[in-house]
Scaffold this motif. Structure first.
Motif, PDB file in Angstrom:
ATOM      1  N   GLN A 134       0.819  -1.200   0.000  1.00  0.00           N
ATOM      2  CA  GLN A 134       0.000   0.000   0.000  1.00  0.00           C
ATOM      3  C   GLN A 134       0.860   1.259   0.000  1.00  0.00           C
ATOM      4  O   GLN A 134       0.574   2.229  -0.705  1.00  0.00           O
ATOM      5  CB  GLN A 134      -0.931   0.009   1.214  1.00  0.00           C
ATOM      6  N   ALA A 135       1.923   1.235   0.795  1.00  0.00           N
ATOM      7  CA  ALA A 135       2.825   2.389   0.838  1.00  0.00           C
ATOM      8  C   ALA A 135       3.487   2.614  -0.521  1.00  0.00           C
ATOM      9  O   ALA A 135       3.646   3.765  -0.963  1.00  0.00           O
ATOM     10  CB  ALA A 135       3.879   2.190   1.921  1.00  0.00           C
ATOM     11  N   ALA A 136       3.874   1.534  -1.191  1.00  0.00           N
ATOM     12  CA  ALA A 136       4.498   1.665  -2.508  1.00  0.00           C
ATOM     13  C   ALA A 136       3.502   2.218  -3.525  1.00  0.00           C
ATOM     14  O   ALA A 136       3.863   3.054  -4.368  1.00  0.00           O
ATOM     15  CB  ALA A 136       5.028   0.309  -2.966  1.00  0.00           C
ATOM     16  N   ALA A 137       2.238   1.773  -3.450  1.00  0.00           N
ATOM     17  CA  ALA A 137       1.218   2.279  -4.373  1.00  0.00           C
ATOM     18  C   ALA A 137       0.965   3.763  -4.137  1.00  0.00           C
ATOM     19  O   ALA A 137       0.834   4.546  -5.084  1.00  0.00           O
ATOM     20  CB  ALA A 137      -0.078   1.483  -4.214  1.00  0.00           C
ATOM     21  N   ASN A 138       0.909   4.176  -2.878  1.00  0.00           N
ATOM     22  CA  ASN A 138       0.708   5.594  -2.567  1.00  0.00           C
ATOM     23  C   ASN A 138       1.872   6.436  -3.081  1.00  0.00           C
ATOM     24  O   ASN A 138       1.670   7.531  -3.629  1.00  0.00           O
ATOM     25  CB  ASN A 138       0.559   5.789  -1.062  1.00  0.00           C
ATOM     26  N   ALA A 139       3.085   5.940  -2.898  1.00  0.00           N
ATOM     27  CA  ALA A 139       4.258   6.674  -3.358  1.00  0.00           C
ATOM     28  C   ALA A 139       4.260   6.809  -4.886  1.00  0.00           C
ATOM     29  O   ALA A 139       4.647   7.851  -5.423  1.00  0.00           O
ATOM     30  CB  ALA A 139       5.535   5.981  -2.885  1.00  0.00           C
ATOM     31  N   GLU A 140       3.810   5.780  -5.587  1.00  0.00           N
ATOM     32  CA  GLU A 140       3.761   5.837  -7.052  1.00  0.00           C
ATOM     33  C   GLU A 140       2.724   6.850  -7.524  1.00  0.00           C
ATOM     34  O   GLU A 140       2.966   7.595  -8.475  1.00  0.00           O
ATOM     35  CB  GLU A 140       3.440   4.447  -7.607  1.00  0.00           C
ATOM     36  N   ARG A 141       1.576   6.900  -6.861  1.00  0.00           N
ATOM     37  CA  ARG A 141       0.570   7.899  -7.223  1.00  0.00           C
ATOM     38  C   ARG A 141       1.096   9.317  -7.000  1.00  0.00           C
ATOM     39  O   ARG A 141       0.880  10.208  -7.819  1.00  0.00           O
ATOM     40  CB  ARG A 141      -0.712   7.672  -6.421  1.00  0.00           C
ATOM     41  N   GLU A 142       1.777   9.513  -5.879  1.00  0.00           N
ATOM     42  CA  GLU A 142       2.337  10.840  -5.610  1.00  0.00           C
ATOM     43  C   GLU A 142       3.395  11.211  -6.644  1.00  0.00           C
ATOM     44  O   GLU A 142       3.478  12.369  -7.079  1.00  0.00           O
ATOM     45  CB  GLU A 142       2.950  10.863  -4.210  1.00  0.00           C
ATOM     46  N   ARG A 143       4.199  10.229  -7.055  1.00  0.00           N
ATOM     47  CA  ARG A 143       5.226  10.502  -8.071  1.00  0.00           C
ATOM     48  C   ARG A 143       4.583  10.920  -9.390  1.00  0.00           C
ATOM     49  O   ARG A 143       5.024  11.889 -10.034  1.00  0.00           O
ATOM     50  CB  ARG A 143       6.086   9.257  -8.284  1.00  0.00           C
ATOM     51  N   ARG A 144       3.517  10.225  -9.817  1.00  0.00           N
ATOM     52  CA  ARG A 144       2.848  10.572 -11.069  1.00  0.00           C
ATOM     53  C   ARG A 144       2.179  11.938 -10.974  1.00  0.00           C
ATOM     54  O   ARG A 144       2.168  12.703 -11.955  1.00  0.00           O
ATOM     55  CB  ARG A 144       1.828   9.497 -11.421  1.00  0.00           C
ATOM     56  N   THR A 145       1.624  12.249  -9.805  1.00  0.00           N
ATOM     57  CA  THR A 145       1.012  13.567  -9.615  1.00  0.00           C
ATOM     58  C   THR A 145       2.055  14.666  -9.749  1.00  0.00           C
ATOM     59  O   THR A 145       1.816  15.695 -10.394  1.00  0.00           O
ATOM     60  CB  THR A 145       0.329  13.650  -8.237  1.00  0.00           C
ATOM     61  N   ARG A 146       3.229  14.460  -9.145  1.00  0.00           N
ATOM     62  CA  ARG A 146       4.299  15.458  -9.258  1.00  0.00           C
ATOM     63  C   ARG A 146       4.727  15.647 -10.708  1.00  0.00           C
ATOM     64  O   ARG A 146       4.991  16.774 -11.151  1.00  0.00           O
ATOM     65  CB  ARG A 146       5.499  15.046  -8.398  1.00  0.00           C
ATOM     66  N   LEU A 147       4.787  14.545 -11.471  1.00  0.00           N
ATOM     67  CA  LEU A 147       5.175  14.651 -12.874  1.00  0.00           C
ATOM     68  C   LEU A 147       4.136  15.435 -13.669  1.00  0.00           C
ATOM     69  O   LEU A 147       4.480  16.262 -14.525  1.00  0.00           O
ATOM     70  CB  LEU A 147       5.351  13.244 -13.474  1.00  0.00           C
ATOM     71  N   ARG A 148       2.845  15.189 -13.402  1.00  0.00           N
ATOM     72  CA  ARG A 148       1.798  15.926 -14.114  1.00  0.00           C
ATOM     73  C   ARG A 148       1.841  17.413 -13.772  1.00  0.00           C
ATOM     74  O   ARG A 148       1.688  18.267 -14.646  1.00  0.00           O
ATOM     75  CB  ARG A 148       0.416  15.347 -13.775  1.00  0.00           C
ATOM     76  N   VAL A 149       2.047  17.718 -12.499  1.00  0.00           N
ATOM     77  CA  VAL A 149       2.122  19.123 -12.085  1.00  0.00           C
ATOM     78  C   VAL A 149       3.321  19.807 -12.738  1.00  0.00           C
ATOM     79  O   VAL A 149       3.222  20.938 -13.231  1.00  0.00           O
ATOM     80  CB  VAL A 149       2.196  19.227 -10.552  1.00  0.00           C
ATOM     81  N   ALA A 150       4.467  19.112 -12.754  1.00  0.00           N
ATOM     82  CA  ALA A 150       5.663  19.692 -13.367  1.00  0.00           C
ATOM     83  C   ALA A 150       5.452  19.925 -14.862  1.00  0.00           C
ATOM     84  O   ALA A 150       5.868  20.951 -15.408  1.00  0.00           O
ATOM     85  CB  ALA A 150       6.867  18.784 -13.132  1.00  0.00           C
TER      86      ALA A 150
END
Length: 247
Positions: A134-150
């Motif tokens: 679950q922690a790995a899935a949350n971290a991956e979602r946050e990483r993709r969100t950061r990429l979209r924002v950037a």
């Protein structure tokens, strides 16, 4: 007198696949499948020891994340305390396995639980494995969100396309250096006028359309018909001519 417990550290190591896979290692002497871990060196912190031991036993560089828990069990008449962190492994090994390890395998959670040789490690992974996923899935979602924002910020930072000045004609594909378009033939027709009529009625203009469709932007430029006026006699002179003919 109680003996001092043995301090060790290790990792619940995940590799990003579908589904994610857990690292387990096979000991050379005992031929057992266990979680990667090892004893602390003098002056070493548990977290540093966990990262070093995982590198030595799996051959992979790892990113160390949140602390997952502590496993305590008896080993040779002494308590052994092992602290575990969630880790992400790189794609390829960067070094050979240490001599105590025969091989490393990467398995989905259910298969890893079946493969582990020690019951207390199975119970531990059964509890912390889903937390790690679950922690790995949350971290991956946050990483993709950061990429979209950037990416959105980069698009906003790009200069806007320059808009044409107000009132300026916009012709698709036309260039300022293009020559003036060829004008079509114009045929004026005039009606005859006597002395009681106003000379120079409105002209009738015929514009001939091109036989083939335009092949470039310059051919679709606006057509401006040019009418050449016909010289007219002065009205007084025309009245005098009429009076002479009537005499």
């Amino acid at each position: 007198m109680a003996r001092t417990p043995v301090l060790a550290a290790g990792g619940i190591v995940l590799r990003r696949e579908a589904p994610p896979r857990f690292a387990i290692v096979r000991l050379r002497k005992r031929n057992e499948w266990v979680l990667p871990k090892g004893k602390l060196d003098d002056g070493e912190t548990p977290r540093d020891a966990a990262e070093r031991e995982v590198l030595e036993e799996t051959g992979h560089d790892v990113e160390v994340h949140e602390f997952l828990g502590t496993l305590v069990y008896d080993s040779g008449g002494r308590s052994k305390v092992v602290h575990y962190w969630r880790m992400d492994a790189g794609g390829k090994p960067v070094r050979a396995l240490m001599s105590d390890i025969r091989e490393v395998d990467w398995l989905p959670l259910d298969e890893a639980l079946d493969r582990l040789s020690r019951g207390y490690e199975r119970v531990f992974l059964e509890n912390v494995g889903p937390i790690a996923l679950q922690a790995a899935a949350n971290a991956e979602r946050e990483r993709r969100t950061r990429l979209r924002v950037a990416a959105a910020e980069r698009r906003r930072a790009q200069p806007a396309e320059q808009e044409p000045a107000a009132g300026a004609p916009v012709i698709a594909g036309a260039r300022a250096a293009d020559p003036a378009p060829v004008r079509p033939a114009v045929t004026p027709e005039y009606a005859a006028a006597d002395a009681g009529e106003v000379a120079g009625r409105e002209h009738v203009v015929e514009v001939t359309a091109p036989e083939a469709p335009p092949s470039s932007a310059r051919e679709i430029a606006p057509i401006a018909a040019v009418v050449q006026p016909t010289p007219r006699k002065n009205l007084i002179e025309r009245v005098r001519d009429w009076l002479r003919r009537a005499a």
